[in-house]
Every structure is written in structure tokens, then in C-alpha cells.
Design a protein around this motif. Structure first.
Motif, PDB file in Angstrom:
ATOM      1  N   ALA A  44       0.835  -1.203   0.000  1.00 57.16           N
ATOM      2  CA  ALA A  44       0.000   0.000   0.000  1.00 57.16           C
ATOM      3  C   ALA A  44       0.870   1.254   0.000  1.00 57.16           C
ATOM      4  CB  ALA A  44      -0.923  -0.003   1.213  1.00 57.16           C
ATOM      5  N   ASP A  45       1.884   1.257   0.835  1.00 56.78           N
ATOM      6  CA  ASP A  45       2.789   2.398   0.881  1.00 56.78           C
ATOM      7  C   ASP A  45       3.442   2.617  -0.475  1.00 56.78           C
ATOM      8  OD1 ASP A  45       2.138   2.738   3.498  1.00 56.78           O
ATOM      9  OD2 ASP A  45       3.950   1.812   4.303  1.00 56.78           O
ATOM     10  N   ASP A  46       3.790   1.506  -1.098  1.00 52.34           N
ATOM     11  CA  ASP A  46       4.415   1.576  -2.412  1.00 52.34           C
ATOM     12  C   ASP A  46       3.474   2.241  -3.422  1.00 52.34           C
ATOM     13  OD1 ASP A  46       6.445   1.055  -4.281  1.00 52.34           O
ATOM     14  OD2 ASP A  46       5.359  -0.708  -5.008  1.00 52.34           O
ATOM     15  N   LEU A  47       2.239   1.779  -3.434  1.00 48.57           N
ATOM     16  CA  LEU A  47       1.250   2.347  -4.354  1.00 48.57           C
ATOM     17  C   LEU A  47       1.059   3.838  -4.112  1.00 48.57           C
ATOM     18  CD1 LEU A  47      -1.117   2.341  -6.367  1.00 48.57           C
ATOM     19  CD2 LEU A  47      -2.585   1.547  -4.522  1.00 48.57           C
ATOM     20  N   ILE A  48       0.898   4.198  -2.856  1.00 48.15           N
ATOM     21  CA  ILE A  48       0.684   5.609  -2.520  1.00 48.15           C
ATOM     22  C   ILE A  48       1.868   6.468  -2.973  1.00 48.15           C
ATOM     23  CG2 ILE A  48       0.557   7.222  -0.583  1.00 48.15           C
ATOM     24  CD1 ILE A  48      -1.210   5.203   0.845  1.00 48.15           C
ATOM     25  N   ALA A  49       3.067   5.947  -2.744  1.00 47.07           N
ATOM     26  CA  ALA A  49       4.264   6.705  -3.121  1.00 47.07           C
ATOM     27  C   ALA A  49       4.351   6.857  -4.638  1.00 47.07           C
ATOM     28  CB  ALA A  49       5.509   6.004  -2.585  1.00 47.07           C
ATOM     29  N   GLN A  50       4.066   5.778  -5.351  1.00 50.90           N
ATOM     30  CA  GLN A  50       4.249   5.799  -6.801  1.00 50.90           C
ATOM     31  C   GLN A  50       3.205   6.631  -7.531  1.00 50.90           C
ATOM     32  OE1 GLN A  50       6.177   3.424  -9.067  1.00 50.90           O
ATOM     33  NE2 GLN A  50       6.959   1.922  -7.612  1.00 50.90           N
ATOM     34  N   THR A  51       2.090   6.922  -6.846  1.00 50.00           N
ATOM     35  CA  THR A  51       1.047   7.694  -7.516  1.00 50.00           C
ATOM     36  C   THR A  51       0.923   9.097  -6.940  1.00 50.00           C
ATOM     37  OG1 THR A  51      -0.660   6.879  -6.012  1.00 50.00           O
ATOM     38  CG2 THR A  51      -0.288   5.626  -8.019  1.00 50.00           C
ATOM     39  N   VAL A 106      -2.148  13.701 -13.789  1.00 47.29           N
ATOM     40  CA  VAL A 106      -0.913  12.923 -13.735  1.00 47.29           C
ATOM     41  C   VAL A 106      -1.021  11.830 -12.680  1.00 47.29           C
ATOM     42  CG1 VAL A 106       1.550  13.008 -13.195  1.00 47.29           C
ATOM     43  CG2 VAL A 106       0.514  14.817 -14.575  1.00 47.29           C
ATOM     44  N   SER A 107      -1.611  12.170 -11.557  1.00 42.10           N
ATOM     45  CA  SER A 107      -1.736  11.197 -10.472  1.00 42.10           C
ATOM     46  C   SER A 107      -2.637  10.037 -10.874  1.00 42.10           C
ATOM     47  CB  SER A 107      -2.288  11.899  -9.230  1.00 42.10           C
ATOM     48  OG  SER A 107      -2.475  10.974  -8.194  1.00 42.10           O
ATOM     49  N   VAL A 108      -3.755  10.363 -11.501  1.00 38.55           N
ATOM     50  CA  VAL A 108      -4.675   9.309 -11.963  1.00 38.55           C
ATOM     51  C   VAL A 108      -3.989   8.426 -13.001  1.00 38.55           C
ATOM     52  CG1 VAL A 108      -6.789   8.846 -13.239  1.00 38.55           C
ATOM     53  CG2 VAL A 108      -6.775  10.589 -11.452  1.00 38.55           C
ATOM     54  N   ALA A 109      -3.268   9.059 -13.898  1.00 41.24           N
ATOM     55  CA  ALA A 109      -2.542   8.291 -14.907  1.00 41.24           C
ATOM     56  C   ALA A 109      -1.530   7.365 -14.251  1.00 41.24           C
ATOM     57  CB  ALA A 109      -1.854   9.238 -15.888  1.00 41.24           C
ATOM     58  N   ALA A 110      -0.856   7.880 -13.229  1.00 44.06           N
ATOM     59  CA  ALA A 110       0.130   7.060 -12.520  1.00 44.06           C
ATOM     60  C   ALA A 110      -0.550   5.851 -11.876  1.00 44.06           C
ATOM     61  CB  ALA A 110       0.848   7.895 -11.458  1.00 44.06           C
ATOM     62  N   TYR A 111      -1.756   6.070 -11.363  1.00 43.09           N
ATOM     63  CA  TYR A 111      -2.511   4.966 -10.763  1.00 43.09           C
ATOM     64  C   TYR A 111      -2.814   3.892 -11.810  1.00 43.09           C
ATOM     65  CZ  TYR A 111      -6.515   2.365  -8.983  1.00 43.09           C
ATOM     66  OH  TYR A 111      -7.371   1.367  -8.625  1.00 43.09           O
ATOM     67  N   VAL A 112      -3.333   4.329 -12.942  1.00 44.33           N
ATOM     68  CA  VAL A 112      -3.645   3.378 -14.014  1.00 44.33           C
ATOM     69  C   VAL A 112      -2.391   2.615 -14.439  1.00 44.33           C
ATOM     70  CG1 VAL A 112      -4.362   3.163 -16.423  1.00 44.33           C
ATOM     71  CG2 VAL A 112      -5.618   4.672 -14.878  1.00 44.33           C
ATOM     72  N   ASP A 113      -1.292   3.337 -14.581  1.00 48.58           N
ATOM     73  CA  ASP A 113      -0.061   2.675 -15.020  1.00 48.58           C
ATOM     74  C   ASP A 113       0.473   1.720 -13.967  1.00 48.58           C
ATOM     75  OD1 ASP A 113      -0.230   4.036 -17.371  1.00 48.58           O
ATOM     76  OD2 ASP A 113       1.097   5.668 -16.749  1.00 48.58           O
ATOM     77  N   TYR A 114       0.314   2.098 -12.714  1.00 53.24           N
ATOM     78  CA  TYR A 114       0.772   1.218 -11.636  1.00 53.24           C
ATOM     79  C   TYR A 114       0.014  -0.098 -11.672  1.00 53.24           C
ATOM     80  CZ  TYR A 114       2.023  -0.439  -6.983  1.00 53.24           C
ATOM     81  OH  TYR A 114       2.490  -1.189  -5.946  1.00 53.24           O
ATOM     82  N   VAL A 115      -1.303   0.012 -11.774  1.00 51.06           N
ATOM     83  CA  VAL A 115      -2.129  -1.195 -11.819  1.00 51.06           C
ATOM     84  C   VAL A 115      -1.776  -2.032 -13.043  1.00 51.06           C
ATOM     85  CG1 VAL A 115      -4.475  -2.098 -12.009  1.00 51.06           C
ATOM     86  CG2 VAL A 115      -4.012  -0.120 -10.561  1.00 51.06           C
ATOM     87  N   THR A 116      -1.577  -1.354 -14.169  1.00 51.02           N
ATOM     88  CA  THR A 116      -1.230  -2.066 -15.387  1.00 51.02           C
ATOM     89  C   THR A 116       0.071  -2.841 -15.231  1.00 51.02           C
ATOM     90  OG1 THR A 116      -2.318  -0.349 -16.689  1.00 51.02           O
ATOM     91  CG2 THR A 116      -0.805  -1.806 -17.851  1.00 51.02           C
ATOM     92  N   GLU A 151      -9.033   0.668   3.052  1.00 51.40           N
ATOM     93  CA  GLU A 151      -9.796   1.913   3.154  1.00 51.40           C
ATOM     94  C   GLU A 151      -8.872   3.120   3.177  1.00 51.40           C
ATOM     95  OE1 GLU A 151     -13.027   2.687   3.271  1.00 51.40           O
ATOM     96  OE2 GLU A 151     -13.641   0.615   2.919  1.00 51.40           O
ATOM     97  N   GLU A 152      -7.792   2.949   3.903  1.00 52.22           N
ATOM     98  CA  GLU A 152      -6.847   4.055   4.059  1.00 52.22           C
ATOM     99  C   GLU A 152      -6.269   4.473   2.713  1.00 52.22           C
ATOM    100  OE1 GLU A 152      -3.688   3.367   6.997  1.00 52.22           O
ATOM    101  OE2 GLU A 152      -2.405   4.517   5.624  1.00 52.22           O
ATOM    102  N   VAL A 153      -5.950   3.484   1.889  1.00 52.61           N
ATOM    103  CA  VAL A 153      -5.424   3.795   0.561  1.00 52.61           C
ATOM    104  C   VAL A 153      -6.449   4.589  -0.241  1.00 52.61           C
ATOM    105  CG1 VAL A 153      -4.703   2.829  -1.648  1.00 52.61           C
ATOM    106  CG2 VAL A 153      -3.877   1.833   0.473  1.00 52.61           C
ATOM    107  N   ARG A 154      -7.666   4.100  -0.254  1.00 51.40           N
ATOM    108  CA  ARG A 154      -8.714   4.811  -0.976  1.00 51.40           C
ATOM    109  C   ARG A 154      -8.875   6.212  -0.417  1.00 51.40           C
ATOM    110  NH1 ARG A 154     -14.081   1.446  -2.415  1.00 51.40           N
ATOM    111  NH2 ARG A 154     -13.212   0.197  -4.107  1.00 51.40           N
ATOM    112  N   GLU A 155      -8.802   6.293   0.885  1.00 49.52           N
ATOM    113  CA  GLU A 155      -8.952   7.585   1.540  1.00 49.52           C
ATOM    114  C   GLU A 155      -7.870   8.553   1.061  1.00 49.52           C
ATOM    115  OE1 GLU A 155     -11.502   8.205   3.311  1.00 49.52           O
ATOM    116  OE2 GLU A 155     -10.878  10.282   3.673  1.00 49.52           O
ATOM    117  N   VAL A 156      -6.644   8.065   1.046  1.00 52.07           N
ATOM    118  CA  VAL A 156      -5.532   8.918   0.621  1.00 52.07           C
ATOM    119  C   VAL A 156      -5.716   9.360  -0.826  1.00 52.07           C
ATOM    120  CG1 VAL A 156      -3.066   8.941   0.081  1.00 52.07           C
ATOM    121  CG2 VAL A 156      -3.856   7.973   2.243  1.00 52.07           C
ATOM    122  N   LEU A 157      -6.068   8.400  -1.686  1.00 51.00           N
ATOM    123  CA  LEU A 157      -6.229   8.722  -3.097  1.00 51.00           C
ATOM    124  C   LEU A 157      -7.371   9.726  -3.295  1.00 51.00           C
ATOM    125  CD1 LEU A 157      -5.688   5.281  -4.877  1.00 51.00           C
ATOM    126  CD2 LEU A 157      -4.019   6.975  -4.153  1.00 51.00           C
TER     127      LEU A 157
END
Lengths: 203, 203
Positions: free
Chosen positions: A72-79, A93-103, A128-134
Motif C-alpha cells: 500500500a505504501d508503495d502504491l501511494i508513493a508511486q502515484t 498525472v496522479s490518476v494516470a500514474a494509478y492506471v499505469d501502476y495497476v497495469t 480503506e486508508e489507501v482509498r482515503e488517501v487517493l
DNA sequence: CATCTTATTGACACTTGTTCAATATCGCCA
DNA sequence: TGGCGATATTGAACAAGTGTCAATAAGATG
């Protein structure tokens, strides 16, 4: 070449070992679900005894929680949104980073999300916390409320939008059909203002 | 009053026993997650031996699958659109029935959804199937495409919308805030055309 | 009421999580 | 360089839960 078991135990610092085990845990999740990730398997894969895992993480669920937190920390940092630029651009840019991370980390990501969402209280808490942060970024970056005013009702909408994004990205990555990455981004970013408008309490 | 164990085994027909065990399984899910639902617990609660459960369901995961399937069929049946009326009205009634079902069976529903979404292939298959059926109704009832034309792109949108609905209803039922049931219905039903419009490929 | 089908049981083997006293590795210092 | 000590690491033993199967008895049938 030793026969089967070359038992020369290697002694690492606690930080190194912890890191190794967490990293291995995250990596193994690409091929298995969270509860198929047994202590046995991980110990064997890491070349250590089962006992050592208990020394570091206490029990199985605590280990799972640590792995999920790590990812989770990794995902948050990368996006994380970039430092400069227009507020709305930073969001894009952040949303794009999220899509690319998942991809890029698809199997692991899906495994994580499913394991966390279907897991115990703590695991779901991290999810929940991840969603909250995003989601929070929406309101944080868009302070003027160009896109979304910060109201309780809109918080609910953003929450729903986030769930939709997760589903869309996973569905798209599973079968892109004729939809390109940029079109997907268009759908996701277009959906938010549309939802906000549709849901606005009529005066 | 017999001391502790009044061992008079009662013999039911396979159909009765199956029904009893599935019903009990669904009911027990209100207080526990799917994988906290051990064979041990269920056997004790049902007043039978563990062996009998294996006789009927083969193994633990097969039992879980049967329970989830049972509950899924129930949900699908209870939210079926009514026979008569305008197409769009039928959809409204169906969506309302969904919201009411979740509201009434909240703990069990959440447990089910989390267990199924985070479970094995088969479990997720059932989960997907339910979403599929619910989404399919949109296109089935709205044959003229007044609301949503049946295109691949809109299928994706409806899928995302369904995920959003699930999240919204759960979030709302957890904490309704100041939003009434009818307002929630308004948000949900208003969101779909808004999304479809926002996502429509520009000409 | 005897008999036979089969729903049901209980004991056993096995997998997996968990504990803890014993062991051995590596940095440190003489 | 070589021994010593702190502690990272192990392995055996235990607990709890899953899965197997031959033996048992409830209830229908004649």
C-alpha cells in the motif's frame, strides 16, 4: 555441490531480513491469493525456518498485514501527484500514474486488493486508508473547488467514483477491448465532474 | 433434561438436511466472515457431526461455494423487476429492491460480498455472475435504449456504475449521514445516464 | 415386527499455524 | 588472529482444523 540441504544459515540484520521477507511476500502474491500465502511456502521460498517468520511478525495475519501495508505504501508513493503545475493537471498525472501502476503490477495488485478487501478488520482498514488517501488528493489538490466542492455529499460521490475507477481499471486491464489507455483516462476523469453535477442538490 | 449430550441422532431427507445446513450457513455469516465459518462451528451449531458436512458438500470450500450460491440466488430473486409497468419504472423498482435488500440483510450481505470477492475462482465467479445479472437487466428492460444503448463501451460503464452502487449503498448504510433512502436512490439512478452521457464518444 | 437402505457418526491421519528452549553466526575486542 | 558474547536462527513438539472411511442406527417398507 551439496546434496539436497546445504544448511549454512545466513545471519542478516533485522532490517535486512524484514525487508527481504516483505519483498518476497509481495512478489509471491502475484501468483497466489493472500491466504494461499502460507507460512510454510514463504519460509521455504526464503530459505529460512518457519520459526523465523514468527520471530519477525508474530503470527500469520500480522505478516499478511505487514505485506499489505508494504504494498500500500508503495502504491501511494508511486502515484503521488507531481510537485509543480496546474492543480487539475497534477490530478491528471496522479490518476494516470494509478492506471499505469495497476497495469504494470496487475496480478499483485489484484491479489492485494482482493485479499485486503476480503480480509479482517485491520486489512480492510489499510485498504480503506489507501482509498482515503487517493480520494483525499482530489480535495487537497483542488483546493479552490474548481472540480469538486468539499461537501459531505460530494465525499460520498468521490468514494463511489473511486470504487468505480478500481473496477474500470481492473476490467480494462483484463480485457482492453478497443479502449486505449488514454480513452480509459478520459472516461475516468470525465466521470467525476459528470457525477458531481448529476448529484448536486437542485436549488 | 439430559445431562450434556442427548445423543439421539435425527435422520432427515437429503433435501431437508441440505436446506437446513445452507440456511444455517447463510445465517451464521451475519456474525462471522466466510473463512471464520469453520466446519467445526457449523457442525456444532447444527447439532450434527463434522462427517455429515463432508458427506453433503465434499469439502470446506465446496460448502462455502454452496452457501454463497444460495445467498446469491436469494438476492437475484428478491430484486427481480416487477412484471408490469413502464420499462424504466421497472428498473427503478428493481434498484430500490436492491437497496432495501442490502439494508435489511446488511451484515450477511457484506460478509458474503467480501468473502466472495476475496475468495477463490469459483467464489468470484458467483460474485461476477450476480453483478452480471443485475447489470444485464439494464439492457434487458431498456430494450429501446432510452437510457443506455447496448454498446461495448456502455457495458464497461454499466459495470463501473454497478461497482459504484455497491460501494455507495454499503457506505450509506454504514453511515447514512443526512442522506435519505430516496436521495440515495436519486443519486444512484441519476448517476447512470450522467455517466453514459459523459463517456459517449464525441462525434 | 423383521429387514434393508442409507443418513449419520466417531475415530484416525494429515496439513498448517504457533511456541520455545537450544543452537550457531558474526561483530567486536583483547 | 582468535575467542567471546549478543542475538539471529533453528527444529522439535504442540494445537487446531481439515478431510477419510468403515461402522452404526434411524426409519421406511414389506
Amino acid at each position: 555441490m551439496p546434496s539436497v540441504t546445504a544448511t549454512t544459515r545466513t545471519r542478516l540484520t533485522p532490517a535486512e531480513r524484514r525487508e527481504q521477507l516483505l519483498g518476497l511476500g509481495v512478489r509471491l502474491l502475484a501468483d497466489r491469493s493472500l491466504d494461499e500465502l502460507s507460512i510454510d511456502l514463504l519460509a521455504e521460498e526464503a530459505g529460512i525456518s518457519r520459526g523465523l517468520l514468527y520471530h519477525y511478525f508474530g503470527n500469520k495475519t500480522a505478516f499478511h498485514e505487514a505485506v499489505v501495508r508494504h504494498a500500500a505504501d508503495d502504491l501511494i508513493a508511486q502515484t503521488a501527484p507531481p510537485a509543480g503545475g496546474e492543480p487539475l493537471d497534477r490530478l491528471l498525472v496522479s490518476v494516470a500514474a494509478y492506471v499505469d501502476y495497476v497495469t504494470a503490477n496487475f496480478e499483485g495488485y489484484v491479489s492485494l486488493v482482493r485479499g485486503a478487501a476480503g480480509g479482517n478488520e485491520t486489512l480492510r482498514g489499510i485498504y480503506e486508508e489507501v482509498r482515503e488517501v487517493l480520494s483525499e488528493r482530489i480535495f487537497l489538490e483542488d483546493a479552490q473547488g474548481e472540480l469538486v466542492h468539499d461537501t459531505p455529499r460530494n465525499r460520498l460521490v468521490v468514494r463511489g467514483w473511486a470504487a468505480m475507477c478500481e473496477e474500470l481499471v481492473i476490467a480494462w486491464r483484463t480485457d482492453p477491448g478497443e479502449v486505449s489507455r488514454d480513452e480509459l483516462l478520459g472516461i475516468i476523469t470525465g466521470a467525476l465532474p459528470a457525477l458531481v453535477d448529476a448529484v448536486a442538490p437542485r436549488r
